[in-house]
Design an enzyme around this catalytic site. Sequence first.
Site, PDB file in Angstrom:
ATOM      1  N   ARG A   1     -54.652  32.306  58.703  1.00 21.31           N
ATOM      2  CA  ARG A   1     -54.151  33.006  57.771  1.00 21.31           C
ATOM      3  C   ARG A   1     -53.394  34.129  58.481  1.00 21.31           C
ATOM      4  NH1 ARG A   1     -58.355  34.766  53.327  1.00 21.31           N
ATOM      5  NH2 ARG A   1     -58.197  32.536  53.065  1.00 21.31           N
TER       6      ARG A   1
ATOM      7  N   HIS B   1     -60.057  34.157  58.853  1.00 18.55           N
ATOM      8  CA  HIS B   1     -58.981  33.200  58.910  1.00 18.55           C
ATOM      9  C   HIS B   1     -57.948  33.633  60.021  1.00 18.55           C
ATOM     10  CE1 HIS B   1     -59.809  30.234  55.623  1.00 18.55           C
ATOM     11  NE2 HIS B   1     -60.329  31.077  55.165  1.00 18.55           N
TER      12      HIS B   1
ATOM     13  N   ASP C   1     -60.962  26.695  54.984  1.00 16.33           N
ATOM     14  CA  ASP C   1     -61.500  26.326  53.632  1.00 16.33           C
ATOM     15  C   ASP C   1     -61.175  24.819  53.537  1.00 16.33           C
ATOM     16  OD1 ASP C   1     -62.074  29.072  53.446  1.00 16.33           O
ATOM     17  OD2 ASP C   1     -60.054  29.393  52.566  1.00 16.33           O
TER      18      ASP C   1
ATOM     19  N   GLU D   1     -69.348  31.379  49.458  1.00 16.10           N
ATOM     20  CA  GLU D   1     -68.056  30.580  49.228  1.00 16.10           C
ATOM     21  C   GLU D   1     -68.594  28.890  49.877  1.00 16.10           C
ATOM     22  OE1 GLU D   1     -64.632  33.729  49.151  1.00 16.10           O
ATOM     23  OE2 GLU D   1     -64.615  32.374  50.900  1.00 16.10           O
TER      24      GLU D   1
ATOM     25  N   HIS E   1     -65.955  27.603  52.752  1.00 17.86           N
ATOM     26  CA  HIS E   1     -65.598  28.387  53.838  1.00 17.86           C
ATOM     27  C   HIS E   1     -66.271  28.324  55.192  1.00 17.86           C
ATOM     28  CE1 HIS E   1     -64.016  32.657  55.148  1.00 17.86           C
ATOM     29  NE2 HIS E   1     -65.074  32.375  55.910  1.00 17.86           N
TER      30      HIS E   1
END
Length: 225
Positions: free
Chosen positions: A94, A139, A146, A204, A207
Site C-alpha cells: 500500500r 503495508h 490482508d 484485525e 492482517h
Amino acid sequence: MKIYFCLLFILSIGHATIFAQQKLPKGFSYVQDIIPEINFDLRYYGSHNFVGKKIEGYDSPTLILSTAATQALEKVEKELNKKGMALKIFDAYRPQKAVDHFKKWATDVNDTLGKKEFYPKLDKRNLFKLGFIAGKSGHSRGSTVDLTIITIHDHQEIDMGSPFDFFGSISHFDSKDIDRVQKKNRTLLKNIMSKYGFKGYAKEWWHFTLINEPYQKTYFDFNVN
C-alpha cells in the site's frame, strides 16, 4: 528513493484493459508472477471499502509485495490447495499516499459513505484511538497482507465472523462475539500464516506481516500499477 519506470501505457481491446507493469524496486515482486492462480479482491482499487471511493495510489488491480513475503505466501497457498482451499487477498503493498488518503478521510467527520457497512457503531473521530487508522502502515513496507481463506470448489469465503475491514471489536482475533466455527476458521488462518513466517494483528483477524520483513523501516510510496 529513486524508482525507475518502464514505459507505461493502457491499451483497451473490447472490454479488456491491459496495464503495462512498472519496474519495481529491488526486492519486490508482482504476486501474480509467482502465484499465478492467486485469488484477490483489491478493495482499494475500487469503491467497495470503508472510504466508499477508489483510494489514491491504486492505479491497476494488481498485487505487489516484497519477494520474500510473496514466496512465503506461495507456501501457504500450496498447503491450503491440498486441503481444497485457497487464499483470497484484499490488500498487499500500500503506497504511503494511500495511507495519507485514509488519514485525510478520517478527519472529515461528514464523509460517511461507508459507515453502514464498515463502522455502523463507531464514531469516525475514534478510529485513530481504536487503532483502525494510523499515520503509517506496515503495508507500505511491502511485507504486510490482508487476506482470508476460500474453498476452491465454489470460491466462497469461509466464515470468519466479520467481514474484511469491519471496524469493531468483533474483528479482534479473540473476540467473544464469534461462535466456535468462526473461531476455528480464524485459528486455521492464523496457524498456517504463522507456520510460514507471518505474525497477525490482534485487532484485525485478516492482517499479517512477515516477521523477517526485508524493509523494516522503509515506507514506500510508488503506485500500484
